[in-house]
Design a protein around this motif. Structure first.
Motif, short mmCIF file in Angstrom:
data_model
loop_
_atom_site.label_atom_id
_atom_site.label_comp_id
_atom_site.label_asym_id
_atom_site.label_seq_id
_atom_site.Cartn_x
_atom_site.Cartn_y
_atom_site.Cartn_z
N GLY B 120 0.81 -1.21 0.00
CA GLY B 120 0.00 0.00 0.00
C GLY B 120 0.85 1.26 0.00
O GLY B 120 0.34 2.37 0.15
N ASN B 121 2.14 1.10 -0.16
CA ASN B 121 3.07 2.23 -0.15
C ASN B 121 4.22 1.98 -1.10
O ASN B 121 4.49 0.84 -1.47
N THR B 122 4.94 3.05 -1.45
CA THR B 122 6.11 2.86 -2.30
C THR B 122 7.39 3.39 -1.66
O THR B 122 8.48 3.14 -2.15
N ASN B 123 7.24 4.13 -0.57
CA ASN B 123 8.43 4.75 0.03
C ASN B 123 8.63 4.37 1.49
O ASN B 123 7.67 4.24 2.25
N HIS B 124 9.91 4.22 1.83
CA HIS B 124 10.28 3.80 3.18
C HIS B 124 10.15 4.94 4.18
O HIS B 124 10.60 6.05 3.91
N VAL B 125 9.55 4.65 5.31
CA VAL B 125 9.70 5.52 6.47
C VAL B 125 10.20 4.61 7.58
O VAL B 125 9.93 3.41 7.55
N GLY B 126 10.94 5.14 8.52
CA GLY B 126 11.43 4.28 9.58
C GLY B 126 12.94 4.34 9.64
O GLY B 126 13.57 5.29 9.17
N LYS B 127 13.51 3.30 10.21
CA LYS B 127 14.94 3.31 10.53
C LYS B 127 15.81 3.58 9.31
O LYS B 127 15.55 3.09 8.21
N VAL B 128 16.84 4.39 9.53
CA VAL B 128 17.83 4.66 8.50
C VAL B 128 19.19 4.31 9.10
O VAL B 128 19.47 4.68 10.23
N PRO B 129 20.00 3.54 8.38
CA PRO B 129 21.27 3.14 8.99
C PRO B 129 22.16 4.33 9.33
O PRO B 129 22.30 5.25 8.52
N GLU B 130 22.70 4.30 10.52
CA GLU B 130 23.47 5.40 11.08
C GLU B 130 24.59 5.85 10.14
O GLU B 130 24.66 7.00 9.75
N ARG B 131 25.44 4.90 9.77
CA ARG B 131 26.64 5.24 9.02
C ARG B 131 26.29 5.58 7.56
O ARG B 131 26.68 6.61 7.04
N THR B 132 25.52 4.69 6.92
CA THR B 132 25.12 4.91 5.53
C THR B 132 24.20 6.11 5.43
O THR B 132 24.20 6.86 4.46
N GLY B 133 23.39 6.25 6.45
CA GLY B 133 22.34 7.26 6.41
C GLY B 133 22.83 8.68 6.59
O GLY B 133 22.81 9.47 5.66
N GLY B 134 23.36 9.02 7.77
CA GLY B 134 23.85 10.37 8.04
C GLY B 134 22.76 11.40 7.78
O GLY B 134 21.78 11.48 8.50
#
Lengths: 353, 179
Positions: B120-134
């Motif tokens: 029912g969705n196409t985009n992620h919400v939620g955890k983002v990896p610390e190092r990759t994410g920034g």
């Protein structure tokens, strides 16, 4: 600690029979799927690529940072006999898929068996946390902490729009599958369960049997888990599951109360008959065992039976499974032999004080 | 034999229940069986991947494309393929599994309808990896705070809204500093 121990003893941390709402929620499980960016998913990986993933994951799992979370022992699938794999599946430490289909599959097990990290299952890494009772946020916190340690040392496949990338599109996004194992005898007896199961499917959750996808619900045990992983945050997924499970728990309590008040004799009769059967039966099929153990469990929860603990019942849930019975016997058994051993084991456990 | 419930449709489901040694038999049509809450079985072991490939094959766009290609063979497009692992979209739709993380890039927007159907969705919400994410992490958090802020405004919880506003400002400053 050794592989021997994982095989020999049926107990895992999740069987303690403690924890919040343990009269209805037997255990909580949370699984996090993660993949490495530079490696093809296990489906397409060559043997040497798959082996590389096993080594990289094991290196982090035995690092100092991870030692603070727990100490892990690595077990490779190729080291195990089919029977040993089956025992690990019955204990829920590995998935049937890792046992049967994986190439260069491995698992890292924590000492108390509350964490198992599968490598080269459908995804490179699957972190599984397994706790007794109703402990969804605790399971997520524990899993997330391990996830963080891996992420510091490995390059995860992550995309800003799609989230954590997984081999199967049903897991993409958060990559988490949270589930609770519920014992719902009164909802089954009062025939409310089908109505509830139908409603559950409409709120983005699914119900499965004890051993996951495709398995049948035996012994009134139902596994409730989230279906959606993309577009909802982990905390939303967990609180959604939490509140639906909570509703079901209340309904089950209500149904138990109703039965105790309106059909006390019939209920006691059913429970005590099952207890009596298990105390004296000489041969029991697994389906009957599951059903009768469910009655005994309800009897404990309602105070009708007071000399058996729920720990014993949780232990029997695993130790009466075909693989475990054969492992304990040290040999292959026919179905009839298993039914006989199952009956003996249950008799011994239920009459031990 | 007709369904014992409605008496009109033929009975196609025959259920035998044995509860505590007591045997009951039911002969129902599918409609009444579902209404009574009996599971309609007989689909066998239908795995999630079978279902998925059903979803994946339903693609009106590619049907048109195929017809176009038939009418004009010279413009036949080569199959969509992930350049990193070599998996084609056709293979993916058969197995229901991606070959590598780059498949997500290479199959691109073609995946949107699939994700919408599953999640029912196409985009992620939620955890983002610390190092990759920034940075990504801060931006995502900001988005979430903003939507919470709107909710508080809508429910007129202004104290909580003000708290959100301050946290949003702090994060915006953090982004500005790091740029």
């Amino acid at each position: 600690m050794s592989l021997q121990r994982f095989m020999q003893y049926p107990w895992s941390n999740w069987m303690k029979g403690e924890g919040p709402d343990a009269d209805i929620v037997i255990s909580t499980r949370l699984r996090i799927a993660r993949n490495l960016r530079q490696h093809p998913f296990p489906l397409l990986a060559t043997d040497s690529q798959a082996e590389e993933v096993v080594n990289k994951v094991a290196e982090v799992a035995t690092s100092d940072a991870m030692q603070k979370v727990g100490s892990f022992e690595q077990v490779k699938m190729e080291q195990l006999s089919p029977l040993e794999k089956r025992v690990l599946v019955e204990k829920h430490l590995i998935s049937p898929n890792l046992a049967e289909e994986s190439r260069k599959g491995a698992v890292l097990l924590s000492e108390d068996e509350s964490v198992s990290i599968m490598v080269n299952e459908e995804d490179h890494i699957r972190i599984q946390v397994f706790l007794p009772g109703f402990q969804l946020s605790e399971a997520w916190e524990a899993g997330s902490r391990i996830d963080d340690i891996f992420e510091k040392n490995l390059n995860y496949a992550f995309n800003e729009n799609r989230g954590y990338l997984t081999s199967c599109p049903t897991n993409v996004g958060t990559g988490i599958r949270a589930s609770v194992m519920l014992h719902l005898p009164a909802l089954v007896m009062t025939q409310q369960i089908n109505r509830i199961l139908q409603a559950i499917n409409q709120v983005g959750l699914v119900v499965r049997g004890l051993y996951g996808e495709g398995s049948e619900a035996v012994g009134n045990l139902f596994q409730l888990s989230n279906q959606v992983t993309l577009g909802m945050s982990e905390s939303d997924i967990i609180s959604n599951l939490y509140s639906v499970a909570n509703q079901i728990i209340q309904q089950e309590r209500e149904a138990r109360r109703y039965l105790s008040e309106h059909s006390r004799t019939a209920l006691e009769d059913r429970i005590c008959r099952s207890y009596g059967t298990l105390l004296y039966a000489r041969t029991v099929e697994s389906k009957e065992a599951a059903q009768r153990l469910s009655d005994v469990r309800l009897g404990i929860d309602l105070g009708i039976i007071d000399n058996v603990t729920s720990f014993t019942l949780n232990e029997l849930l695993v130790s009466t499974q075909p693989g475990y019975l054969q492992q304990a016997a040290g040999q292959k058994l026919t179905a009839e032999q298993r039914d006989e051993r199952r009956a003996r084991l249950i008799r011994e456990k239920l009459s031990a004080k | 034999m007709n369904c014992q419930e409605c008496g009109k449709r033929p009975a196609t489901l025959h259920l035998t229940k044995i509860v505590n040694g007591e045997k009951t038999e039911n002969h129902l049509c599918e409609h009444c069986a579902q209404e009574k809450g009996h599971f309609v079985q007989g689909f066998g072991n239908f795995s999630i991947n079978n279902l998925l490939s059903g979803l994946l094959n339903f693609d009106p766009m590619s049907k048109n494309a195929a017809q176009g290609a038939m009418g004009n063979p010279s413009t036949a497009t080569k199959p969509m393929r992930c350049e990193t692992c070599g998996m084609t979209y056709a293979q993916f739709s058969k197995s229901g599994r991606f070959g590598c993380s780059d498949c997500y890039e290479h199959f691109g927007s073609k995946l949107d309808p699939l994700f919408r159907r599953i999640h029912g969705n196409t985009n992620h919400v939620g955890k983002v990896p610390e190092r990759t994410g920034g940075q990504i992490k801060i931006r995502k958090e900001l988005e979430q705070l903003k939507s919470t802020l709107q909710q508080y405004i809508a429910t007129e919880e202004f104290e909580k809204a003000a708290e959100m506003r301050d946290r949003i400002r702090a994060l915006e400053q953090k982004i500005a500093q790091s740029q």
